[in-house]
Motif scaffolding. Structure first.
Motif, PDB file in Angstrom:
ATOM      1  N   LEU A 272     -59.130 -37.924 -15.888  1.00 25.10           N
ATOM      2  CA  LEU A 272     -58.670 -38.996 -15.386  1.00 25.10           C
ATOM      3  C   LEU A 272     -57.979 -38.857 -15.110  1.00 25.10           C
ATOM      4  O   LEU A 272     -57.196 -39.526 -14.445  1.00 25.10           O
ATOM      5  N   GLN A 273     -56.740 -37.656 -15.842  1.00 24.27           N
ATOM      6  CA  GLN A 273     -55.498 -37.154 -15.029  1.00 24.27           C
ATOM      7  C   GLN A 273     -55.584 -37.177 -13.694  1.00 24.27           C
ATOM      8  O   GLN A 273     -55.622 -37.663 -12.604  1.00 24.27           O
ATOM      9  N   GLU A 274     -56.932 -36.341 -12.755  1.00 26.59           N
ATOM     10  CA  GLU A 274     -57.746 -36.507 -11.997  1.00 26.59           C
ATOM     11  C   GLU A 274     -57.905 -37.379 -11.042  1.00 26.59           C
ATOM     12  O   GLU A 274     -57.375 -37.905  -9.958  1.00 26.59           O
ATOM     13  N   LYS A 275     -58.539 -38.529 -11.753  1.00 28.30           N
ATOM     14  CA  LYS A 275     -58.485 -39.650 -10.535  1.00 28.30           C
ATOM     15  C   LYS A 275     -57.630 -40.399 -10.660  1.00 28.30           C
ATOM     16  O   LYS A 275     -56.774 -40.859  -9.830  1.00 28.30           O
ATOM     17  N   VAL A 276     -56.024 -40.650 -11.437  1.00 26.73           N
ATOM     18  CA  VAL A 276     -55.115 -41.550 -11.467  1.00 26.73           C
ATOM     19  C   VAL A 276     -54.487 -40.402  -9.994  1.00 26.73           C
ATOM     20  O   VAL A 276     -53.520 -41.024  -9.538  1.00 26.73           O
ATOM     21  N   ALA A 277     -54.499 -39.003  -9.914  1.00 24.39           N
ATOM     22  CA  ALA A 277     -53.471 -38.555  -8.968  1.00 24.39           C
ATOM     23  C   ALA A 277     -54.419 -38.495  -7.825  1.00 24.39           C
ATOM     24  O   ALA A 277     -53.793 -38.925  -7.232  1.00 24.39           O
ATOM     25  N   ALA A 278     -55.157 -38.387  -7.656  1.00 24.70           N
ATOM     26  CA  ALA A 278     -56.276 -39.191  -6.932  1.00 24.70           C
ATOM     27  C   ALA A 278     -55.594 -40.535  -5.803  1.00 24.70           C
ATOM     28  O   ALA A 278     -55.027 -40.572  -5.106  1.00 24.70           O
ATOM     29  N   ILE A 279     -55.272 -41.417  -7.294  1.00 26.72           N
ATOM     30  CA  ILE A 279     -54.978 -42.996  -6.230  1.00 26.72           C
ATOM     31  C   ILE A 279     -53.579 -42.822  -5.706  1.00 26.72           C
ATOM     32  O   ILE A 279     -52.917 -43.462  -5.158  1.00 26.72           O
ATOM     33  N   LEU A 280     -52.794 -42.198  -6.875  1.00 29.39           N
ATOM     34  CA  LEU A 280     -51.332 -41.622  -6.105  1.00 29.39           C
ATOM     35  C   LEU A 280     -50.810 -40.639  -5.218  1.00 29.39           C
ATOM     36  O   LEU A 280     -50.349 -41.374  -3.724  1.00 29.39           O
ATOM     37  N   ALA A 281     -52.335 -40.098  -5.213  1.00 28.14           N
ATOM     38  CA  ALA A 281     -52.447 -39.543  -3.475  1.00 28.14           C
ATOM     39  C   ALA A 281     -52.973 -40.166  -2.333  1.00 28.14           C
ATOM     40  O   ALA A 281     -51.916 -39.558  -0.650  1.00 28.14           O
ATOM     41  N   ALA A 282     -53.162 -41.461  -2.954  1.00 25.62           N
ATOM     42  CA  ALA A 282     -53.566 -42.427  -1.834  1.00 25.62           C
ATOM     43  C   ALA A 282     -52.717 -43.199  -1.516  1.00 25.62           C
ATOM     44  O   ALA A 282     -52.931 -44.162  -0.259  1.00 25.62           O
ATOM     45  N   SER A 283     -51.590 -43.609  -2.193  1.00 28.06           N
ATOM     46  CA  SER A 283     -50.497 -44.926  -2.012  1.00 28.06           C
ATOM     47  C   SER A 283     -49.880 -44.448  -0.951  1.00 28.06           C
ATOM     48  O   SER A 283     -48.601 -45.789  -0.976  1.00 28.06           O
ATOM     49  N   SER A 284     -49.422 -42.756  -0.232  1.00 24.31           N
ATOM     50  CA  SER A 284     -48.186 -43.040   0.973  1.00 24.31           C
ATOM     51  C   SER A 284     -47.271 -42.969   0.350  1.00 24.31           C
ATOM     52  O   SER A 284     -45.934 -43.133   0.673  1.00 24.31           O
TER      53      SER A 284
END
Length: 207
Positions: free
Chosen positions: A116-128
């Protein structure tokens, strides 16, 4: 509906610091994040007053939160507790420089499964936007005490820098510049990212 200047429900109820060696506010704060006093000298809350506030406000809040967790766990194999906060981007007393916009805390990975941490971190990384996981803010008492992955309760804390959703003044907040009026258009991008995070957390828990 109790201000965190009365009692902070996201602190260890024993009064022990969640960030040893770093500046932070206490269970019943006596100063602001800037270090300004909240009480006149000699009128700070006494130990008995702190006990009263703990019993009157802290204990019922956490009992209600635990009851809701128990209710949801009775319906689902696993649930996600998402604890949200916001803070000024620059607070020299608490941290150096400028805080990232997104600050995800999982108590160094102890309050949730890594996936779950990895999924949320991936969203943050794609947020600009700037982001960090378990940086200056790793999660407060709510994340640390309720996050029990082995029992199906996965807790995340998201600390948002104010500038992510408002035109935050560069100088210290004062009556003439704070609070900043809410602008839905300005906040729309961060709202979209947060919505994606919540939808992702729900889908992850339901899999």
């Amino acid at each position: 509906a109790i201000s965190r200047t009365v009692i902070d429900v996201n602190r260890d109820p024993s009064g022990v610091s969640l960030y040893p060696g770093q500046a932070t506010t206490t269970l019943c704060p006596t100063d602001t994040f800037d270090g300004d006093p909240l009480y006149r000298m000699g009128e700070e809350p006494t130990p008995s007053e702190i006990d009263r506030r703990r019993e009157t406000y802290f204990a019922p809040y956490h009992a209600a939160l635990q009851a809701e967790i128990d209710r949801l766990r009775g319906m689902h194999e696993k649930i996600v507790l998402y604890d949200c906060h916001s803070i000024r981007s620059v607070l020299p007393r608490l941290f150096e420089g400028t805080l990232p916009v997104f600050n995800l805390g999982t108590n160094d990975g102890k309050s949730t499964e890594p996936s779950l941490q990895e999924k949320v971190a991936a969203i943050l990384a794609a947020s600009s936007q700037s982001w960090v996981v378990n940086g200056r803010f790793k999660g407060g008492w709510i994340t640390r005490s309720f996050g029990r992955p082995q029992s199906g309760v996965h807790a995340l804390q998201m600390e948002l820098s104010n500038r992510g959703y408002m035109r935050e003044p560069s100088e210290k907040g004062a009556p003439d510049n704070w609070p900043v009026p809410y602008d839905p258009t300005y906040a729309a991008p961060i709202r979209a990212t947060l919505k994606t995070i919540l939808e992702t957390a729900i889908a992850w828990a339901a899999r």
